[in-house]
Structures are given as C-alpha cells and as structure tokens.
Design a protein around this motif. Structure first.
Motif, PDB file in Angstrom:
ATOM      1  N   LYS A  92       0.808  -1.234   0.000  1.00  0.00           N
ATOM      2  CA  LYS A  92       0.000   0.000   0.000  1.00  0.00           C
ATOM      3  C   LYS A  92       0.838   1.279   0.000  1.00  0.00           C
ATOM      4  CE  LYS A  92      -3.966  -2.306   1.796  1.00  0.00           C
ATOM      5  NZ  LYS A  92      -4.976  -2.445   2.808  1.00  0.00           N
ATOM      6  N   GLN A  93       2.040   1.187  -0.562  1.00  0.00           N
ATOM      7  CA  GLN A  93       2.914   2.366  -0.627  1.00  0.00           C
ATOM      8  C   GLN A  93       2.939   2.955  -2.036  1.00  0.00           C
ATOM      9  OE1 GLN A  93       4.419   3.605   2.268  1.00  0.00           O
ATOM     10  NE2 GLN A  93       3.061   2.056   3.134  1.00  0.00           N
ATOM     11  N   GLY A  94       2.054   2.472  -2.881  1.00  0.00           N
ATOM     12  CA  GLY A  94       2.002   2.982  -4.249  1.00  0.00           C
ATOM     13  C   GLY A  94       2.426   1.927  -5.252  1.00  0.00           C
ATOM     14  N   PHE A  95       2.030   2.159  -6.511  1.00  0.00           N
ATOM     15  CA  PHE A  95       2.389   1.241  -7.595  1.00  0.00           C
ATOM     16  C   PHE A  95       3.889   1.366  -7.890  1.00  0.00           C
ATOM     17  CE2 PHE A  95      -2.084   2.247  -8.276  1.00  0.00           C
ATOM     18  CZ  PHE A  95      -2.639   1.009  -8.567  1.00  0.00           C
ATOM     19  N   ASN A  96       4.426   0.396  -8.581  1.00  0.00           N
ATOM     20  CA  ASN A  96       5.829   0.473  -8.998  1.00  0.00           C
ATOM     21  C   ASN A  96       5.910   1.301 -10.280  1.00  0.00           C
ATOM     22  OD1 ASN A  96       8.450   0.011  -9.913  1.00  0.00           O
ATOM     23  ND2 ASN A  96       8.523  -1.951  -8.820  1.00  0.00           N
ATOM     24  N   LEU A  97       6.248   2.562 -10.126  1.00  0.00           N
ATOM     25  CA  LEU A  97       6.174   3.493 -11.257  1.00  0.00           C
ATOM     26  C   LEU A  97       7.236   3.199 -12.307  1.00  0.00           C
ATOM     27  CD1 LEU A  97       5.529   6.799  -9.250  1.00  0.00           C
ATOM     28  CD2 LEU A  97       3.859   5.220 -10.223  1.00  0.00           C
ATOM     29  N   ALA A  98       8.443   2.878 -11.854  1.00  0.00           N
ATOM     30  CA  ALA A  98       9.541   2.629 -12.802  1.00  0.00           C
ATOM     31  C   ALA A  98       9.234   1.404 -13.664  1.00  0.00           C
ATOM     32  CB  ALA A  98      10.844   2.438 -12.040  1.00  0.00           C
ATOM     33  N   LEU A  99       8.774   0.356 -13.006  1.00  0.00           N
ATOM     34  CA  LEU A  99       8.422  -0.871 -13.723  1.00  0.00           C
ATOM     35  C   LEU A  99       7.287  -0.618 -14.715  1.00  0.00           C
ATOM     36  CD1 LEU A  99       8.319  -4.021 -14.086  1.00  0.00           C
ATOM     37  CD2 LEU A  99       6.750  -4.063 -12.129  1.00  0.00           C
ATOM     38  N   THR A 100       6.240   0.053 -14.246  1.00  0.00           N
ATOM     39  CA  THR A 100       5.071   0.286 -15.095  1.00  0.00           C
ATOM     40  C   THR A 100       5.444   1.122 -16.317  1.00  0.00           C
ATOM     41  OG1 THR A 100       3.728   0.255 -13.089  1.00  0.00           O
ATOM     42  CG2 THR A 100       2.669   1.041 -15.088  1.00  0.00           C
ATOM     43  N   LYS A 101       6.235   2.174 -16.078  1.00  0.00           N
ATOM     44  CA  LYS A 101       6.637   3.053 -17.178  1.00  0.00           C
ATOM     45  C   LYS A 101       7.486   2.280 -18.194  1.00  0.00           C
ATOM     46  CE  LYS A 101       8.760   7.604 -17.920  1.00  0.00           C
ATOM     47  NZ  LYS A 101      10.096   7.454 -18.511  1.00  0.00           N
ATOM     48  N   ALA A 102       8.415   1.498 -17.680  1.00  0.00           N
ATOM     49  CA  ALA A 102       9.301   0.743 -18.568  1.00  0.00           C
ATOM     50  C   ALA A 102       8.500  -0.214 -19.453  1.00  0.00           C
ATOM     51  CB  ALA A 102      10.333  -0.030 -17.746  1.00  0.00           C
ATOM     52  N   VAL A 103       7.528  -0.884 -18.859  1.00  0.00           N
ATOM     53  CA  VAL A 103       6.725  -1.837 -19.634  1.00  0.00           C
ATOM     54  C   VAL A 103       5.808  -1.088 -20.602  1.00  0.00           C
ATOM     55  CG1 VAL A 103       4.871  -3.551 -19.485  1.00  0.00           C
ATOM     56  CG2 VAL A 103       6.846  -3.707 -17.960  1.00  0.00           C
ATOM     57  N   SER A 104       5.136  -0.043 -20.106  1.00  0.00           N
ATOM     58  CA  SER A 104       4.188   0.684 -20.945  1.00  0.00           C
ATOM     59  C   SER A 104       4.870   1.271 -22.179  1.00  0.00           C
ATOM     60  CB  SER A 104       3.508   1.784 -20.135  1.00  0.00           C
ATOM     61  OG  SER A 104       2.448   2.335 -20.876  1.00  0.00           O
ATOM     62  N   GLU A 105       6.092   1.736 -21.999  1.00  0.00           N
ATOM     63  CA  GLU A 105       6.802   2.345 -23.132  1.00  0.00           C
ATOM     64  C   GLU A 105       7.398   1.325 -24.087  1.00  0.00           C
ATOM     65  OE1 GLU A 105       9.502   5.104 -21.258  1.00  0.00           O
ATOM     66  OE2 GLU A 105       8.016   6.732 -21.355  1.00  0.00           O
ATOM     67  N   SER A 106       7.427   0.068 -23.683  1.00  0.00           N
ATOM     68  CA  SER A 106       8.057  -0.919 -24.565  1.00  0.00           C
ATOM     69  C   SER A 106       7.053  -1.763 -25.347  1.00  0.00           C
ATOM     70  CB  SER A 106       9.008  -1.816 -23.762  1.00  0.00           C
ATOM     71  OG  SER A 106       8.292  -2.507 -22.780  1.00  0.00           O
ATOM     72  N   VAL A 107       5.758  -1.606 -25.063  1.00  0.00           N
ATOM     73  CA  VAL A 107       4.751  -2.343 -25.844  1.00  0.00           C
ATOM     74  C   VAL A 107       3.699  -1.399 -26.411  1.00  0.00           C
ATOM     75  CG1 VAL A 107       5.001  -4.566 -24.659  1.00  0.00           C
ATOM     76  CG2 VAL A 107       3.369  -2.876 -23.782  1.00  0.00           C
ATOM     77  N   SER A 108       3.045  -1.866 -27.486  1.00  0.00           N
ATOM     78  CA  SER A 108       2.048  -1.045 -28.171  1.00  0.00           C
ATOM     79  C   SER A 108       0.653  -1.211 -27.585  1.00  0.00           C
ATOM     80  CB  SER A 108       2.024  -1.430 -29.647  1.00  0.00           C
ATOM     81  OG  SER A 108       1.737  -2.812 -29.751  1.00  0.00           O
TER      82      SER A 108
END
Lengths: 209, 252
Positions: B181-197
């Motif tokens: 409950k300390q927040g989503f993993n922003l670095a992971l999410t951004k890295a994945v979101s930017e690497s797939v369509s």
C-alpha cells in the motif's frame, strides 16, 4: 423479435444477455430462413474482417442481410459487425464488405501527427460526441461507452456518422443511414448508456412492426 | 478522449471472493455477483476475477460464477487463474467473460497466447505478468506459479514476446509493491508501458487515490487495478475517480 446473427465470430452471449435484461425476445441463428422471421437483426462480431465476410458469404448470410435491408428491415452491426456494413477493409489485405454504407475500414497508425506513439487497440471508455440527429440518440446525452478495436471506419459521407469519439482521429462510433445502423463500441458492455442505445434500436424495430 | 480505467480485482476461491495479501493469508470478502454489481454501481470501468481454486471442482464452480456475473453485469470483465489450454479459454469466454488472462501457462507454453489470439482475437487475451526486481539481472524478473517460481525471463523481453505472440493487453503486477500500500511500482510500469504497443494495467501497491494519479501520469499506465483497498473500503472507486478528475486525469 430480434435475430442475432451467429456466424462464429465473437461473443453472442453478452449481446443476448443485454436483450434479456431489456425483456426482448430474440433468436440466435446462422440460418437465413430462421433469421428471416425476425423484425430486426443484430450483427455482432469480433475478430478479422476477412474471416467474417468469408463466413457470411459461405452461410449465405451476406445475401440475406442485403435483402433484409433492401426490404426495409432494420440492421444493427456491433464492433466488427459495424465495420462489415462498409465497402472494404484493409485488414489482412483488402477485403470486400457488405457495402450497405459508403466508406472503408483502416488501421490506427499508432503514431500521432507529432509522431508520438499511442496504444493500439483503442481499448476502454471514450466519450461520444453527437454529430447528427439520429433516432438512436433520442433522449440521450453525450456519455462514455466501451471500445475495443484496432481498425476504424473512414467515410466521406459525414451525415452517416451520428456520433464519434476522439482517439487521435475522430473515430466514427455510431453510424446510421435509413434502416442501417452500426456501433463501433460494445453497447452491451457500456453500462446504462449502452443499454439506452440498445433500447432505442429496439424501439425503432418495434415501431416498424 | 480515452479515459484511464480503474479496475477492482476479485480473487475467487470455490465460488467465493477472497483476498490475499502478498499472495498469502486469505480473508473471505463475499459473493462475486453481489460484489460485481456493487463495483459497477461505484463506477468501476472493468472487473478482473482471479480464480485461485486449486481443485477441479473449484474450476467448474468458476464457470458458473462467470455465467452468473455475465448475466447481470453491463461492463467488461476478465477472468484469470488456471487457464492452461484453448479449451479452458473457450469455457470461460463462452460463459460470458470478455477477456481471459494467462499467466504461468503463457510462460510455460507461449504458443498458447497465439492460439487464443487466433481463435478469439487479441482483444480477448490478457497476459498477466508477476515481476520482481532482480539485482543480478539489473531489471525485473518474471515469476510464475503465483509468484513462487522464478523464470529466466526479464520482464521487458517477456512482455514484448507476449505482445508479438498476440497479447492484447498486459496486466503487470509488481511483487515488490504488492500488499504494501505504498504505491504502484512506477519505474516498472513506465518501462513496460513504453516498450509495448498494447494497453498496460498496473497492479500491486495501491494504498491511496494519489497512487492512482502517479501511476497514470509518471507510470504511463492505461489502467490500474486494486483489490483490498476497495474491498475493505479504505477508499472507493468513486473517491479515486473524483480525486483523479480534480488532478486533471480523464476518467469516466
């Protein structure tokens, strides 16, 4: 009574459940003789345009749908079902559609005018903008509906586009011409707005009986 | 404009909704059909049901749950857990689910993604990825079997592979953040979101409305999933959405 065209493309269950909730009688069939008993037709569908047309041709449903419309019968295409109403699609090489409405189906480029990448499919809730009067929009205000698609309709006849949604381009979301209608989104998955739109289509069908 | 989606997740065991904290210690939280209707009313954009039944009977029960939910729900829902074959996908999708989510089975046999996408279309196939930071890898590693087993896959390589094979959406869970409950993993999410369509659903770590804003802006997620904060009414979908609206994030 509504006839849902079952040609092996996509989830008919949720469309039929929506009709149940609206207390509408329906049949699900791939037999033109059976479907001919219906007052209005719903053509659902997800998947590939080319495969869908092949199945519609093979089961003689393409001819049935054209005749049904010629005789003034109501037809509502949903998602791929809407795209099939148009002349052709570039999906897997050009493929001919039912040509009941003018226009063609093209893929989202995935790059905006500034060359920034955007996600394809267009998946999720997007807001409708009403462009033209249509009996389908009667009593409704612009609201969100649920889209899932990678291809969209391009047409020069803007009066056909009753409502659109913004996703890089203006995506035709509700098309309407005389007795032929289409919804690019899934009304059966679009909460109360979707149910109201379906209800309006059912009222039109009922009005003609 | 396309909105950011808020997706409550319901863990279902033998037909009942339960919630695991960091994949252990379960607490009963109710009837799936009632909860689905509740979240629909609350303004949830979609729902995810995760079948965590271990038994064959439990799996059969899940098909009944799916049918019952589909009969009453007018928003899309995804079903995951224990889907190992095209036959399993057919059972769940024909019972009325809109999408199936593949996790361990897709890693074990990536062809399964293609089989599902060819048969039902990519829009029906979600690939769920459990990822944990790995010092030796210098990136996140993909885990299977409910987070218990490490694989050889690095997360970016795996999501690209999954999308190439026909995944229509990625459901990305950070095992490091899940339950904290300390927040989503922003670095992971951004890295994945930017690497797939395809769209990416962020999962694991939601503790407040502000966490959703972060993951949509900094994390570039298309959707965000949470369970316990909604189930135990620490916040509500409504509250999260009104907060996001204030912050200028477009929601329904």
């Amino acid at each position: 009574m509504i006839g849902i065209v079952d040609y092996g493309m996509g989830n008919l269950f949720s469309v039929s459940k929506a009709l149940e909730r609206l207390q509408t009688e329906f049949i699900i069939s791939d037999d033109p003789a059976e479907l001919a008993k219906a007052d209005g037709i719903i053509l659902p569908g997800v998947g590939s345009f080319r495969d869908a047309m092949m199945l519609l041709e093979r089961k003689k449903l393409a001819t049935f749908l054209k005749n049904h419309v010629d005789k003034g019968g109501f037809l509502l295409g949903i998602c791929l079902g809407m795209q099939l109403l148009f002349e052709e699609s570039e999906e897997n090489g050009p493929a001919k559609g039912l040509s009941l409405l003018p226009g063609k189906v093209v893929r989202f480029s995935g790059r905006d005018s500034k060359n920034n990448a955007y996600k394809v499919p267009h998946m999720g809730w997007n807001k409708l903008t009403f462009n033209n009067h249509s009996p389908l929009l009667k009593g409704l205000e612009e609201d969100y509906v649920y889209f899932v698609h990678s291809y969209f309709v391009v047409t020069n006849e803007t009066e056909v586009v009753a409502a659109s949604a913004k996703y890089d381009v203006d995506v035709p979301a509700i098309v309407a011409k005389d007795n032929v209608f289409g919804m690019q989104f899934h009304p059966e998955k679009s909460g109360s707005m979707g149910m109201s739109l379906l209800k309006n289509y059912l009222s039109l069908v009922k009005g003609r009986q | 404009m396309l909105t950011k989606r808020i997706i409550p997740c319901l863990d279902v065991k033998e037909g009942r909704v339960v919630k695991g904290v960091q994949f252990v210690s379960l607490r009963d939280a109710g009837d799936p059909v009632e909860l689905a209707a509740f979240y629909d009313q609350e303004g949830a954009d979609e729902l995810v049901f995760l079948d965590i039944s271990a038994s064959h009977e439990g799996r059969e029960t899940m098909v009944d749950v799916v049918r019952a939910v589909a009969g009453s729900l007018a928003i899309p829902f995804t079903v995951g857990g224990g889907i190992n074959s095209l036959e399993d996908m057919k059972r769940i999708l024909r019972a009325g689910a809109d999408k199936v989510s593949l996790n361990t089975s897709a890693v074990l046999r990536p062809e399964l993604i293609t089989e599902g996408a060819d048969y039902f279309g990519s829009q029906c196939i979600v690939v769920a990825v459990d990822a944990r930071w790995d010092e030796t890898l210098g990136s996140w590693r993909v885990y299977t079997h409910g987070g218990r087993r490490a694989t050889d896959w690095e997360v970016i390589a795996w999501v690209k592979e999954a999308v190439n094979r026909g995944a229509g959406e990625i459901l990305l869970t950070s095992m490091d953040n899940d339950g904290e409950k300390q927040g989503f993993n922003l670095a992971l999410t951004k890295a994945v979101s930017e690497s797939v369509s395809v769209p990416v659903i962020a999962s694991g770590g939601a503790g407040s409305a502000a966490h959703f804003e972060e993951v949509f802006t900094t994390g570039k997620a298309d959707a965000a999933l949470a369970a316990s904060i909604f189930h135990y009414k620490e916040t509500s979908v409504k509250e999260v959405k009104s907060f996001l609206k204030q912050k200028g994030v477009v929601v329904r």
